[in-house]
Scaffold this motif. Structure first.
Motif, PDB file in Angstrom:
ATOM      1  N   PRO A  64       1.264  -1.023   0.091  1.00  0.00           N
ATOM      2  CA  PRO A  64       0.014  -0.108   0.088  1.00  0.00           C
ATOM      3  C   PRO A  64       1.145   1.548  -0.045  1.00  0.00           C
ATOM      4  CG  PRO A  64      -0.570  -1.528   1.845  1.00  0.00           C
ATOM      5  CD  PRO A  64       0.628  -2.064   1.261  1.00  0.00           C
ATOM      6  N   ASP A  65       0.015   1.831  -0.245  1.00  0.00           N
ATOM      7  CA  ASP A  65       0.502   3.856  -0.839  1.00  0.00           C
ATOM      8  C   ASP A  65       0.917   4.113   0.969  1.00  0.00           C
ATOM      9  OD1 ASP A  65       1.768   2.778  -2.800  1.00  0.00           O
ATOM     10  OD2 ASP A  65      -0.115   4.267  -3.928  1.00  0.00           O
ATOM     11  N   LEU A  66       1.692   5.029   1.079  1.00  0.00           N
ATOM     12  CA  LEU A  66       2.008   6.078   2.123  1.00  0.00           C
ATOM     13  C   LEU A  66       1.807   7.033   2.135  1.00  0.00           C
ATOM     14  CD1 LEU A  66       5.409   4.831   3.417  1.00  0.00           C
ATOM     15  CD2 LEU A  66       3.082   4.124   4.910  1.00  0.00           C
ATOM     16  N   LEU A  67       0.810   7.660   3.121  1.00  0.00           N
ATOM     17  CA  LEU A  67       0.621   9.328   2.682  1.00  0.00           C
ATOM     18  C   LEU A  67       1.075  10.378   3.382  1.00  0.00           C
ATOM     19  CD1 LEU A  67      -2.889   8.964   5.102  1.00  0.00           C
ATOM     20  CD2 LEU A  67      -2.341   8.510   2.606  1.00  0.00           C
ATOM     21  N   THR A  68       2.200  10.520   4.553  1.00  0.00           N
ATOM     22  CA  THR A  68       3.281  11.482   4.246  1.00  0.00           C
ATOM     23  C   THR A  68       4.361  11.394   4.102  1.00  0.00           C
ATOM     24  OG1 THR A  68       3.545   9.884   6.760  1.00  0.00           O
ATOM     25  CG2 THR A  68       1.826  11.093   6.818  1.00  0.00           C
ATOM     26  N   ASP A  69       5.486  12.670   3.921  1.00  0.00           N
ATOM     27  CA  ASP A  69       6.769  11.802   3.452  1.00  0.00           C
ATOM     28  C   ASP A  69       7.453  11.537   5.096  1.00  0.00           C
ATOM     29  OD1 ASP A  69       5.742  13.600   1.108  1.00  0.00           O
ATOM     30  OD2 ASP A  69       6.317  15.262   2.177  1.00  0.00           O
ATOM     31  N   ALA A  70       6.595  12.218   5.899  1.00  0.00           N
ATOM     32  CA  ALA A  70       8.302  11.535   6.844  1.00  0.00           C
ATOM     33  C   ALA A  70       8.072   9.427   6.813  1.00  0.00           C
ATOM     34  CB  ALA A  70       8.002  11.211   8.920  1.00  0.00           C
ATOM     35  N   HIS A  78      13.649  -0.645   4.587  1.00  0.00           N
ATOM     36  CA  HIS A  78      12.472  -1.734   4.229  1.00  0.00           C
ATOM     37  C   HIS A  78      11.664  -2.051   3.190  1.00  0.00           C
ATOM     38  CE1 HIS A  78      13.283  -0.750   8.916  1.00  0.00           C
ATOM     39  NE2 HIS A  78      12.522  -0.077   8.701  1.00  0.00           N
ATOM     40  N   VAL A  79      11.711  -1.459   2.525  1.00  0.00           N
ATOM     41  CA  VAL A  79      10.924  -1.313   0.769  1.00  0.00           C
ATOM     42  C   VAL A  79      11.960  -1.251   0.115  1.00  0.00           C
ATOM     43  CG1 VAL A  79       8.662  -1.653  -0.443  1.00  0.00           C
ATOM     44  CG2 VAL A  79       8.709  -1.428   2.497  1.00  0.00           C
ATOM     45  N   PRO A  80      11.747  -1.838  -1.075  1.00  0.00           N
ATOM     46  CA  PRO A  80      13.025  -1.985  -2.223  1.00  0.00           C
ATOM     47  C   PRO A  80      11.974  -0.808  -3.428  1.00  0.00           C
ATOM     48  CG  PRO A  80      12.782  -4.550  -2.376  1.00  0.00           C
ATOM     49  CD  PRO A  80      11.416  -3.575  -1.047  1.00  0.00           C
ATOM     50  N   ALA A  81      12.752  -0.144  -3.999  1.00  0.00           N
ATOM     51  CA  ALA A  81      11.507   1.162  -4.807  1.00  0.00           C
ATOM     52  C   ALA A  81      10.631   0.795  -5.399  1.00  0.00           C
ATOM     53  CB  ALA A  81      13.406   1.780  -5.236  1.00  0.00           C
ATOM     54  N   ASN A  82      11.285  -0.923  -6.230  1.00  0.00           N
ATOM     55  CA  ASN A  82      10.203  -0.884  -7.238  1.00  0.00           C
ATOM     56  C   ASN A  82       9.397  -2.440  -6.594  1.00  0.00           C
ATOM     57  OD1 ASN A  82      12.165  -0.043  -9.516  1.00  0.00           O
ATOM     58  ND2 ASN A  82      13.362  -1.499  -9.267  1.00  0.00           N
ATOM     59  N   ALA A  83       9.146  -2.669  -5.891  1.00  0.00           N
ATOM     60  CA  ALA A  83       8.267  -3.108  -4.711  1.00  0.00           C
ATOM     61  C   ALA A  83       6.868  -2.709  -5.791  1.00  0.00           C
ATOM     62  CB  ALA A  83       8.001  -2.572  -3.586  1.00  0.00           C
ATOM     63  N   THR A  84       5.685  -4.065  -5.967  1.00  0.00           N
ATOM     64  CA  THR A  84       4.631  -3.909  -6.380  1.00  0.00           C
ATOM     65  C   THR A  84       3.579  -2.959  -6.006  1.00  0.00           C
ATOM     66  OG1 THR A  84       5.128  -5.852  -6.925  1.00  0.00           O
ATOM     67  CG2 THR A  84       2.820  -5.489  -7.517  1.00  0.00           C
ATOM     68  N   ARG A  85       3.248  -2.314  -5.911  1.00  0.00           N
ATOM     69  CA  ARG A  85       2.185  -0.849  -6.430  1.00  0.00           C
ATOM     70  C   ARG A  85       1.104  -1.334  -6.293  1.00  0.00           C
ATOM     71  NH1 ARG A  85       4.537   1.724  -1.595  1.00  0.00           N
ATOM     72  NH2 ARG A  85       6.370   1.332  -0.837  1.00  0.00           N
ATOM     73  N   LEU A  86      -0.333  -0.529  -6.111  1.00  0.00           N
ATOM     74  CA  LEU A  86      -1.312  -0.410  -6.772  1.00  0.00           C
ATOM     75  C   LEU A  86      -1.055  -0.206  -8.764  1.00  0.00           C
ATOM     76  CD1 LEU A  86      -4.133  -0.901  -7.127  1.00  0.00           C
ATOM     77  CD2 LEU A  86      -4.747   1.506  -6.187  1.00  0.00           C
ATOM     78  N   ALA A  87       0.369   1.180  -8.748  1.00  0.00           N
ATOM     79  CA  ALA A  87       0.028   2.097  -9.668  1.00  0.00           C
ATOM     80  C   ALA A  87       0.662   0.970 -10.780  1.00  0.00           C
ATOM     81  CB  ALA A  87       1.725   3.180 -10.038  1.00  0.00           C
ATOM     82  N   TYR A  95      -9.561  -5.683  -9.296  1.00  0.00           N
ATOM     83  CA  TYR A  95      -9.005  -7.620  -8.754  1.00  0.00           C
ATOM     84  C   TYR A  95      -8.527  -7.943  -7.418  1.00  0.00           C
ATOM     85  CZ  TYR A  95      -7.078  -7.346 -13.981  1.00  0.00           C
ATOM     86  OH  TYR A  95      -6.361  -7.602 -15.346  1.00  0.00           O
ATOM     87  N   ALA A  96      -9.031  -9.071  -7.425  1.00  0.00           N
ATOM     88  CA  ALA A  96      -8.831  -8.969  -5.448  1.00  0.00           C
ATOM     89  C   ALA A  96      -7.106  -8.583  -5.157  1.00  0.00           C
ATOM     90  CB  ALA A  96      -9.227 -10.762  -6.193  1.00  0.00           C
ATOM     91  N   LEU A  97      -7.252  -7.823  -4.518  1.00  0.00           N
ATOM     92  CA  LEU A  97      -5.923  -7.497  -3.474  1.00  0.00           C
ATOM     93  C   LEU A  97      -5.801  -7.994  -2.158  1.00  0.00           C
ATOM     94  CD1 LEU A  97      -6.474  -3.797  -4.891  1.00  0.00           C
ATOM     95  CD2 LEU A  97      -4.569  -5.722  -6.157  1.00  0.00           C
ATOM     96  N   MET A  98      -4.076  -8.557  -2.433  1.00  0.00           N
ATOM     97  CA  MET A  98      -3.820  -8.755  -0.521  1.00  0.00           C
ATOM     98  C   MET A  98      -3.027  -7.847  -0.293  1.00  0.00           C
ATOM     99  SD  MET A  98      -2.785 -12.448   0.439  1.00  0.00           S
ATOM    100  CE  MET A  98      -4.713 -13.028   0.251  1.00  0.00           C
ATOM    101  N   ALA A  99      -2.706  -7.105   0.629  1.00  0.00           N
ATOM    102  CA  ALA A  99      -1.750  -6.208   0.830  1.00  0.00           C
ATOM    103  C   ALA A  99      -0.109  -6.630   1.732  1.00  0.00           C
ATOM    104  CB  ALA A  99      -2.218  -4.735   2.209  1.00  0.00           C
ATOM    105  N   PHE A 100       0.558  -6.257   1.208  1.00  0.00           N
ATOM    106  CA  PHE A 100       1.574  -6.868   2.194  1.00  0.00           C
ATOM    107  C   PHE A 100       2.531  -5.705   2.698  1.00  0.00           C
ATOM    108  CE2 PHE A 100       6.040  -8.092   1.819  1.00  0.00           C
ATOM    109  CZ  PHE A 100       6.041  -9.665   2.852  1.00  0.00           C
ATOM    110  N   ALA A 101       3.184  -6.002   3.938  1.00  0.00           N
ATOM    111  CA  ALA A 101       3.995  -4.498   3.935  1.00  0.00           C
ATOM    112  C   ALA A 101       4.953  -4.932   5.876  1.00  0.00           C
ATOM    113  CB  ALA A 101       2.850  -3.430   4.667  1.00  0.00           C
ATOM    114  N   PRO A 102       5.836  -3.934   5.746  1.00  0.00           N
ATOM    115  CA  PRO A 102       6.826  -4.133   6.900  1.00  0.00           C
ATOM    116  C   PRO A 102       6.007  -3.711   8.005  1.00  0.00           C
ATOM    117  CG  PRO A 102       7.259  -3.302   5.441  1.00  0.00           C
ATOM    118  CD  PRO A 102       6.532  -3.270   4.901  1.00  0.00           C
ATOM    119  N   TRP A 103       5.816  -4.090   9.471  1.00  0.00           N
ATOM    120  CA  TRP A 103       5.567  -3.239  10.451  1.00  0.00           C
ATOM    121  C   TRP A 103       6.780  -2.395  11.428  1.00  0.00           C
ATOM    122  CZ3 TRP A 103       0.083  -4.235  12.493  1.00  0.00           C
ATOM    123  CH2 TRP A 103       0.258  -3.568  14.146  1.00  0.00           C
TER     124      TRP A 103
END
Length: 558
Positions: A64-70, A78-87, A95-103
């Motif tokens: 998922p995309d983040l909202l704030t610049d920080a 933690h996340v590579p620049a070319n990781a699959t995003r909604l774009a 399409y059926a979607l399943m989110a994946f992100a580091p906590w």
């Protein structure tokens, strides 16, 4: 609903802008030329909302995309620049979607959740950055705290599962590889020979839900089936018992009508004689000799009085039996040509002698006679049995009450007790003939069984509790004459003439109170003081509520 297994595979699907039809189908690529990964352990369930009725959850993995610049700046660690995003997915497609992100941060994780809620996300996979492969912490661990009191669980409409750190790093690295076009993914040149260059190749996640949740409906169905079987069994049993009890009630009613059973003599039901039946009993003036001429003193209803009294009734069982010679409760049979009623000289209720050619008497079907004011009150309020012989006054072929299940139950119980008592009292030797006259020791089993049987409900000639009035004691003129002419020396010793009882005046003919009125009051007093046995219907009313309810469902229940 906990996750039992998570599978990550590679799928291929066409670019919707390059085809003129809607195609949401995909093809799973073989593990020899594409990424395939199965996670069977170290899965921690953080939220099960949205997965209650699903056996498995599917969707294209994306970050998922983040909202704030920080958060975007800190995400680069933690996340590579070319990781699959909604774009990197086709736009305008459901399409059926399943989110994946580091906590890694509470604020950034809250932004991940907020971004996922705006899309049709089916599930969310998270992991804590690190290099270990241990099971993630449980939900109440402080590392999962977003400083919102756990509101994120209720706000998300999709389940959330945590993976181990090493598993998360592996999947994140593959998301970085499978985010471009067909020629840039691993083994892209080989895949280009099979698919169009505009097709998409992405990671597809499948979460299989634990089977414990799916077994719960089956368990409830099983319980419902068992409950239905029990209800059907109880209903069928109740219907059968109602049918059997109905037949028993009809059989007992028929035996009462046929005169085979007397419910009151049996101790089952206290009966009384209706006024209509009482009016049909004959009444005439008592005479000292033979019955008066019907033309001179005709009885009210002579026909029933002259009928044969029939067989007596057993006082304990109510069953009709053959006449017993020399019964202690019945008067001796008068000589031929003399009425049985005229051989009785005293009313058994008020213990008063009948005055020849003066006393009015009522004759019962058993040929016993009483004062009308005594026997009428007795039959109307107390019992339908003759006070002397315990024979029913009710006419044959009449069942004056409604036969209930309680009466059937009491009659069967008394009959079984009587049968066991007779069997114990008359054991059959080898010859097969029952013995009679066997000696029974006090306190024996036979004695206890006979004591358990209901005794006679009505007794005749109760003990006198008060002396008669003087006018009744001095019934005849000859008695008054003898009492008045007694010599002085016959008075009790020590009693002075002043204290001696004054003899009545032989010339006084008016009694202190009327004889018939006194007899009626005496009968009323006796009936009021006598103990009436408990009625079977009263016992039913005093039974506990659960027992009454059980008897309604199962009529034969005791």
């Amino acid at each position: 609903m906990t996750a039992q297994r998570i599978g990550v595979n590679t799928i291929q699907f066409p670019d919707p802008t390059q085809i003129d039809y809607s195609n949401n189908n995909y093809a799973t690529l073989a593990s020899s030329i594409a990424f395939s990964y199965t996670i069977a352990s170290n899965i921690q369930t953080l939220s099960t909302k949205g997965a209650e009725n699903a056996a498995q959850v599917r969707g294209i993995l994306y970050v998922p995309d983040l909202l704030t610049d920080a958060c975007k700046e800190s995400e680069k660690q933690h996340v590579p620049a070319n990781a699959t995003r909604l774009a990197n997915l086709p736009t305008g497609q459901n399409y059926a979607l399943m989110a994946f992100a580091p906590w890694y941060d509470a604020q950034c994780m809250a932004e991940y959740f907020a971004s996922s809620r705006r899309l049709d996300t089916n599930a969310f996979l998270v992991y804590q950055p690190g290099e270990n492969n241990a099971l993630p912490p449980v939900l109440n661990d402080a590392s999962w705290n977003l400083n919102d009191g756990g509101r994120w669980q209720s706000a998300n409409q999709f389940p959330t599962y945590a993976l181990s750190s090493m598993t998360g790093n592996v999947i994140m690295d593959q998301l970085n590889l499978y985010s471009g076009n067909l020629t840039t993914v691993p083994n892209g040149d080989e895949l280009a020979t099979y698919f169009d260059s505009t097709d998409y190749v992405r990671l597809w996640g499948v979460i299989r839900i634990d089977q414990v949740g799916s077994n719960l409906p089956s368990l409830w169905v099983f319980l419902v089936i068992v409950l239905a079987i029990l209800i059907v069994a109880v209903g069928v049993t109740s219907c059968c018992m109602h049918f059997i009890q109905r037949r028993r009630r009809n059989a007992l009613r028929q035996r009462v009508i046929d005169g085979q059973v007397d419910l009151e003599a049996l101790g089952v039901k206290r009966l009384t004689v209706p006024q209509k039946t009482l009016d049909k009993l004959p009444t005439y003036t008592y005479t000292d000799g033979a019955r008066p001429d019907p033309e001179k003193t005709p009885p009210q209803i002579p026909a029933p009085a002259l009928m044969d009294p029939g067989s007596p009734v057993h006082a304990e069982t109510g069953q009709k039996q053959s006449p017993v010679i020399g019964s202690p409760s019945a008067h001796p049979t008068p000589p031929s040509g003399t009425s049985a009623a005229l051989s009785q000289t005293t009313c058994a209720i008020c213990i008063d002698d009948f005055e020849p050619n003066e006393s009015q008497v009522r004759e019962l079907p058993c040929r016993h006679i009483f004062h009308p004011e005594c026997i009428d009150t007795f039959l109307l309020r107390n019992s339908s049995l003759c006070p002397l012989c315990k024979q029913s006054v009710l006419p044959a072929g009449v069942c004056p009450i409604t036969i209930t299940n309680a009466m059937v139950r009491r009659e069967r119980y008394i009959s079984s007790m009587r049968a066991r008592s007779e069997q114990a009292a008359n054991p059959q030797p080898d010859g097969g003939q029952p013995t009679t006259g066997a000696y029974q020791q006090p306190g024996s089993l036979v004695g206890r069984l006979r004591g358990a049987l209901p005794a006679r409900r009505i007794f005749s000639a109760p003990a006198r509790t008060s002396s008669r009035p003087p006018d009744i004691e001095m019934a005849t003129a000859s008695t008054r004459h003898v009492s008045a002419t007694l010599p002085a020396q016959t008075q009790p010793t020590g009693m002075s003439p002043a204290t001696a009882p004054t003899p009545p005046n032989p010339l006084e003919c008016t009694p202190v109170q009327n004889r018939r009125e006194w007899a009626r009051q005496r009968a009323m007093a006796m009936l009021g003081n006598r103990h009436v046995p408990t009625d079977v219907d009263d016992e039913e009313e005093r039974a506990p509520p659960w027992r009454r309810a059980a008897r309604k469902v199962f009529p034969g229940f005791r």
